[in-house]
Scaffold this active site. Structure first.
Site, PDB file in Angstrom:
ATOM      1  N   ASP A 174       1.043  -1.174  -0.048  1.00 38.13           N
ATOM      2  CA  ASP A 174      -0.006   0.000   0.118  1.00 38.13           C
ATOM      3  C   ASP A 174       0.775   1.169  -0.149  1.00 38.13           C
ATOM      4  O   ASP A 174       1.994   1.015   0.229  1.00 38.13           O
ATOM      5  CB  ASP A 174      -0.905  -0.077   1.342  1.00 38.13           C
ATOM      6  CG  ASP A 174      -1.773   1.050   1.393  1.00 38.13           C
ATOM      7  OD1 ASP A 174      -2.445   1.594   0.408  1.00 38.13           O
ATOM      8  OD2 ASP A 174      -1.802   1.757   2.493  1.00 38.13           O
ATOM      9  N   LYS A 175       0.327   2.442  -0.381  1.00 37.62           N
ATOM     10  CA  LYS A 175       1.197   3.593  -0.154  1.00 37.62           C
ATOM     11  C   LYS A 175       0.935   4.600   0.933  1.00 37.62           C
ATOM     12  O   LYS A 175       1.578   4.677   1.642  1.00 37.62           O
ATOM     13  CB  LYS A 175       1.039   4.476  -1.494  1.00 37.62           C
ATOM     14  CG  LYS A 175       1.563   5.543  -1.731  1.00 37.62           C
ATOM     15  CD  LYS A 175       1.432   6.586  -2.764  1.00 37.62           C
ATOM     16  CE  LYS A 175       0.217   7.532  -2.402  1.00 37.62           C
ATOM     17  NZ  LYS A 175       0.254   8.391  -1.314  1.00 37.62           N
ATOM     18  N   GLU A 224      -8.868  16.030   6.706  1.00 37.59           N
ATOM     19  CA  GLU A 224      -9.733  16.953   7.447  1.00 37.59           C
ATOM     20  C   GLU A 224      -9.136  17.817   8.639  1.00 37.59           C
ATOM     21  O   GLU A 224      -9.289  18.880   8.716  1.00 37.59           O
ATOM     22  CB  GLU A 224     -11.098  16.150   7.819  1.00 37.59           C
ATOM     23  CG  GLU A 224     -12.133  16.985   8.159  1.00 37.59           C
ATOM     24  CD  GLU A 224     -13.494  16.277   8.279  1.00 37.59           C
ATOM     25  OE1 GLU A 224     -13.490  15.854   9.202  1.00 37.59           O
ATOM     26  OE2 GLU A 224     -14.286  16.090   7.288  1.00 37.59           O
ATOM     27  N   THR A 243      -2.283   1.254  -4.879  1.00 38.54           N
ATOM     28  CA  THR A 243      -2.869   2.521  -4.071  1.00 38.54           C
ATOM     29  C   THR A 243      -4.196   2.983  -4.638  1.00 38.54           C
ATOM     30  O   THR A 243      -4.364   2.904  -5.723  1.00 38.54           O
ATOM     31  CB  THR A 243      -1.681   3.625  -4.197  1.00 38.54           C
ATOM     32  OG1 THR A 243      -2.299   4.861  -3.521  1.00 38.54           O
ATOM     33  CG2 THR A 243      -1.232   4.097  -5.562  1.00 38.54           C
TER      34      THR A 243
END
Length: 1191
Positions: free
Chosen positions: A426-427, A542, A727
């Protein structure tokens, strides 16, 4: 939170939980049908109707066994192994006259081995039982039916009970929220244990129950809840509550799940709807896939091979025995009179030779059983557990900042860590920190922010740009200043310190930062002691937006369920003013919408729709007169993506009252829907209002690379490991991260597979799904074939494959996936962009099943779980996205860079140790078992053992067990420093050089030679000459004991010769094995002859006084070791393996000679296509190519 109760209408509009209306009756009719049959009598768990429903208790057990099932289930697990089952049959036959040894000596080793394994199982299950007991005995406040609450254990809860849960407590079961400490009946829930997300979820009770704020409120509370049956979906819930004759629809907004935690809320009241195994968390608790290493599977084949050999030699012996028995009768006279065939029922009766041969076969199967290493499995399990202890205790893989060490969650796959061929990573949060920093933005077509990203630094190094030198020397004014505020790395004097009011489009800037401060679901936490505000946000992005707004001058400091409060900089007075915005609706973000909106009413009474989302979604929703800055905004977004930044577009519009009222009505109806397509209805309603937007600008946040990622990837590439990145990010962002971490480099040819062609886009707009699918499939296949042609034309170039999520959907189709894999395997790097969790798992499965090589998946989030479970080895990063990836992993580490040491050091060591351990096990058992067979052949297959019963039984358990365990735990062919210095050493595991059939059979041949030397040298030395002074020749007991002594010496000395790294423990284990044999021989020989039989005083009276015994033992031991020693010397000198070459460096004393080490490294290094080394190696050729092109 005061004042919330007078805004009931706003609350209802915001979250849409009003009473159901007549228009919803059709949707409510599915309640009570199939899949929706659960009925809960709230606050009446003892009523007859509730008792008749007979719902399960809240007691939860995760144990594998209980008192009644432990013995049968555990025994079944043990005897599923063919070797153990064989020894069980042999033990049963030991009670018959066919047995060549006593029953006790046969059963005891089996009991020890099986007992040790069962004890391990029992201990592990006991730990699970203790965890279950601790959870089941947790206390919660239960309503006793009289308006008061008392403490009770979780396990005693029943469906329908009303409970009170306090702040920071876990929910004991799945509850329907009735009310909370807030006037608006909201609460905040942390679901880390369920979905791995650390953000807080907002829940709200029905208005009908929101006024239950004290214990006495529940004295007369009665309700009937009808809802869906137990299921595993965490994000859906359909039901209704009948209260005072009215139906109130229930949704996931009222559902509080077991094992989630109450946060930022003093208390809540809830009614239990699902208990125990029916809760959603338990419905999701499926057993992880069973993973076995390739070495273990190959070991099973070797066991089968030995068993086949056992049957073969037993068959040969039985045939020979049958023929000899049949020929024993000559002219009515029995030649083997000493066997007393006239006094036997059948075993040696020449008149029934075929039956005697069959019985001999059974005897031989028992006697030759010592070819099979009975203690192999339990020894390997002990070694693997000890290996995991060393992994867990490695200080070099401890992350001090997060206080997290490496943790091997299973010991089954230790050796697989040394055989990894492909890493699928995964990135976000794995290669990067998942700690977002607001670094740039574009407002009204103007770009702000002077920060330099990691990707820009890497790009500058590639192009020779002066960017880095300017940055390091302090040029460009304020560009060198870095903020100390976490999540904020923005620096631009045009915006900071209130200077935004002087910009040409200051009104747009004001709307831009105001949107960042309002459009979110973050929760402010005010620390009065430190006089600062922190934010609990749903995502790091966020949080970065809210912090950026605060730093610019738009401070979000308080929220109620119906309002958001800000401190803003007044552009006219230059002072901070307090402003409150009525929060009317939240249109939440999801992966389909790719945007989030809020509808608020400003202090001036304006209705505003504020939206932020992905550029691919937002630009098509802009109004014609709202595109003033679109061209420049797109330009800067592309630049930000090139710099490795994650972008979001911000837009807004004003709503008129009539339009909003129509939307609000439809939105509330969609929210109140209890149908299966409720979410789709909400999205459809949201679509109607999220259009005709006015563009404000775009944000850019950086997810920094973790420390040491480029260096780690470089070392893994030098080790010959392929690295794929899967990704969900945009292609541009993924490509630039690839450059930053050296997966991509200048001069590498990129093969890009995408469906962003005009013809596909046109078909998509026409809505013909079949035509789109057909055209997409053909285009993807065409691009793959073109890529293969491109690769075949240039054998000297290095290629990178980059594919987006849409194309990947078709590339994984059965008709195309093998073409895709063939192309991908031929590339130096593979990057899959916009990949869904399912696609990650499918790609992992494709690589694993098609290449038949060991795959390793590494990720940190809940969306990586499928990939981790599908791979041969799953590595979880214990980062900021919760613990779900860690809980689904086989090994957890805190940082990606620790993968280097985990694989190149521990992986190599574990692979070498386990391989050597198994080879040695087969060697020592063949050495021992073959001497029994040779003695059998020597005595015309009489079924008589050369050794005493207890000699046979204790060989694997006592005299040779400890050295092999010490080998599996402590041996090192090279040190950790050299493992990292020469990564190519790792290829020994990838190519399986140390556990190939050739090496295993070589060790077996070594065992055969050792057995032949021991037997024939021993018999030759003792057979035809006087052994004692009185002239007696040796008897069977003396010959057997002498041969056994030689076997013990040879196999233990063989261990000493083959060990690479001696420790005190190894010395003790090896020489203690020999010493224990002599001690046993003395002790056993001193026991009464009724027990010791022929071994009585055999050492004291016969062997020890004879010089020939000691001389013969020494001579045989040396002779048996000469073949192995000669083979090893020739191999190391003329045919060295990788570790042999490195050992020469150490033995020559030139480990610190950089020039000599570089020569050895270059001689043993594979050509790498990715990583820092490949980048530097490629630089001269790139420069030459550029010069040629310029000339």
């Amino acid at each position: 939170m005061a004042g919330g109760r007078r805004r009931k209408l706003h609350l209802s509009s915001l979250f849409g939980f009003r009473c159901g209306k007549s228009s919803l009756q059709d949707e409510l009719q599915q309640i009570g049908g199939p899949g929706f049959s659960r009925v809960v009598f709230a606050n009446e768990p003892d009523c007859p109707e509730a008792i008749n429903l007979n719902y399960g208790p809240n007691y939860v057990s995760t144990t594998k066994y209980n008192l009644a099932t432990f013995l049968p289930k555990s025994l079944f697990e043990q005897f599923r192994r063919v070797a153990n089952f064989y020894f069980l049959v042999s033990a049963c036959l030991a009670f018959t006259p066919l047995s060549p040894y006593s029953a006790v000596s046969s059963i005891l080793p089996l009991v020890i081995v099986i007992g040790a394994t069962m004890a391990k199982e029992a201990i592990e299950d006991w730990h699970r039982f203790q965890q279950d007991t601790e959870m089941n005995n947790r206390k919660v406040k239960l309503h006793n039916g009289h308006g008061s609450f008392r403490n009770t254990e979780w396990k005693k809860l029943r469906v329908g009970d009303v409970v009170m849960v306090k702040k920071d407590e876990f929910f004991p079961a799945d509850l329907i929220l009735l009310s909370s400490s807030y006037e608006e009946a909201i609460c905040y829930v942390e679901t880390t244990n369920l979905d791995g997300e650390t953000n807080l979820k907002l829940k709200q009770a029905l208005e009908a129950t929101s006024n239950f704020h004290n214990n006495s409120s529940f004295q007369k509370f009665k309700s009937r809840i009808k809802c869906e049956d137990p299921n595993a979906n965490l994000y859906t819930f359909v039901g209704n509550m009948e209260l005072e004759g009215r139906q109130h629809p229930l949704s996931p907004q009222q559902l509080l799940l077991r094992d989630s935690k109450l946060r930022n809320t003093d208390y809540v009241y809830g009614v239990v709807v699902f208990t125990g195994r029916d809760t959603k968390v338990m419905q999701n608790s499926t057993e992880p896939p069973s993973k076995r290493s390739k070495i273990e599977r190959k070991m099973d084949k070797l066991i089968y091979l030995l068993m086949a050999s056992l049957v073969f030699i037993a068959g040969i012996g039985s045939v020979v025995f049958g023929i000899k028995t049949d020929d024993d009768m000559v002219d009515g006279r029995m030649t083997s009179w000493y066997l007393r065939p006239d006094d036997t029922d059948v075993f040696y009766d020449p008149r029934r030779a075929p039956l005697a041969a069959i019985f001999h076969f059974l005897t031989a199967m028992m006697l030759y059983g010592y070819f099979i290493p009975i203690s192999l499995y339990v020894s390997i399990e002990i070694v693997k557990v000890l290996q995991t202890v060393f992994i867990n205790q490695d200080i070099q893989m401890y992350h001090e900042e997060s206080d997290k060490p490496a943790h091997a969650r299973t010991s089954n796959l230790n050796e697989e860590l040394g055989q990894v061929d492909t890493i699928l990573s995964d990135k976000t949060g794995t290669l990067t920190c998942n700690s977002m920093e607001f670094i740039k933005c574009t407002i009204a077509g103007v770009s702000y922010g002077r920060g330099v990203t990691e990707v820009e630094r890497a790009m500058a190094k590639r192009t020779g740009s002066p960017l880095i030198s300017i940055q390091e020397s302090g040029g460009e004014g304020d560009s060198v200043r870095k903020s100390s505020v976490k999540g904020f790395n923005f620096s631009d004097d045009r915006i900071m310190n209130g200077n935004w009011v002087n910009e040409r489009h200051s009104d747009v800037a004001q709307k831009f930062f105001r949107l960042l401060a309002i459009c979110h679901t973050a929760i402010p936490e005010v620390n009065e002691a430190l006089e600062n505000i922190t934010y609990e946000a749903e995502s790091p992005d966020e949080a970065a937006f809210v912090i950026a707004a605060r730093e610019i001058g738009f401070q979000f400091y308080k929220r109620t369920q119906a309002s958001i409060f800000l401190y803003e900089l007044d552009p006219f007075t230059g002072t901070k003013v307090e402003r409150s915005y009525n929060l009317l609706n939240i249109l939440e973000f999801n992966s389909t919408r790719k945007r989030m909106s809020v509808i608020v009413q400003s202090p001036e009474g304006k209705l505003l729709l504020l939206t932020k989302g992905a550029d691919s979604i937002m630009f098509e929703r802009l109004a014609r007169d709202g595109r003033d800055f679109e061209e420049k905004t797109r330009k800067y977004i592309n630049e930000y993506a090139d710099a490795g930044l994650r972008t979001l577009v911000l837009a807004y519009r004003e709503l008129d009252e009539d339009e909003y009222q129509r939307f609000s009505k439809e939105f509330v109806e969609a929210k109140n829907s209890v149908s299966c397509d409720r979410e789709d209805k909400i999205d459809e309603v949201s679509e109607t209002i999220e259009n005709n937007l006015i563009l404000l600008g775009a944000t850019a946040v950086e997810d920094k690379l973790q420390n040491g990622v480029p260096e780690c990837i470089d070392k893994l590439a030098q080790a010959g490991i392929k690295i794929w990145v899967l990704t969900g990010d945009k292609m541009e962002t993924a490509i630039n991260i690839g450059f930053a971490c050296s997966l991509l480099r200048q001069g590498m040819k990129q093969i890009i597979i995408t469906l962003d062609s005009p013809d596909i886009v046109m078909l998509d707009k026409q809505g013909n799904k079949d035509a789109v699918a057909k055209a997409s499939m053909e285009r993807v296949k065409h691009q793959i074939e073109e890529g293969q042609k491109f690769m075949s034309k240039s054998s000297s170039e290095t290629f990178a494959l980059i594919i987006d999520g849409k194309s990947l959907t078709y590339a994984l189709d059965d008709a195309v996936k093998h073409l895709f894999l063939e192309l991908a395997v031929g590339c130096g790097s593979v990057i899959c962009c916009r990949s869904s969790p399912k696609q990650k798992a499918l790609v992992t499965r494709l690589v694993k099943t098609s290449t038949q090589r060991v795959t390793l998946a590494i990720g940190d989030g809940a969306n990586d779980v499928g990939m981790l479970q599908e791979a041969d080895i799953g590595i979880g990063i214990s980062g900021a996205e919760g613990m779900q990836a860690v809980m689904a992993s086989d090994v957890s580490i805190a940082q990606f860079r620790f993968l280097e040491r985990l694989l190149l050091v521990h992986g190599h060591w574990c692979y070498r140790r386990i391989s050597s351990m198994i080879c040695y096990f087969f060697y020592k058992n063949i050495t021992f078992g073959l001497t029994i067979f040779l003695y059998e052949a020597y005595t015309t297959f009489s079924g008589q053992s050369a050794y005493d019963d207890w000699f046979l039984s204790l060989y694997n358990v006592l005299f040779t067990s400890l050295p092999v365990i010490a080998l599996g735990v402590f041996d090192q062919d090279v040190s950790a420093r050299f493992c990292l210095k020469f990564p190519i050493l790792y290829q020994e595991g990838v190519q399986n050089l140390l556990f190939s059939w050739r090496r295993v059979l070589t060790w077996m041949l070594n065992g055969v030679m050792s057995a032949v030397i021991i037997f024939f040298f021993a018999t030759s030395a003792y057979e035809h000459q006087a052994f004692r002074r009185s002239g007696e020749i040796v008897s069977r007991d003396i010959l057997g004991t002498a041969m056994y002594t030689c076997v013990v010496w040879v196999v233990n000395c063989q261990m000493a010769v083959s060990v690479n790294y001696f420790t005190l423990i190894q010395h003790i284990s090896i020489w203690c094995g020999v010493a224990v044999w002599y001690i046993f021989l003395l002790g056993y020989g001193a026991v009464t002859p009724a027990i010791s039989t022929v071994a009585y005083q055999v050492f004291i009276e016969a062997l020890a006084p004879a010089p020939s015994f000691w001389i013969t033992t020494l001579f045989i031991t040396i002779s048996a070791l000469i073949p192995y020693f000669a083979f090893s010397a020739i191999q190391m000198r003329f045919f060295p393996m990788y570790h042999n070459m490195i050992q020469w460096i150490r033995f020559d004393g030139r480990a610190e000679d950089p020039e000599y080490c570089q020569i050895v490294r270059q001689n043993s290094m594979r050509t790498t296509t990715v990583g820092v080394t490949a980048r530097f190696d490629a630089r001269p050729s790139v420069i030459r190519k550029a010069r040629i092109e310029r000339s």
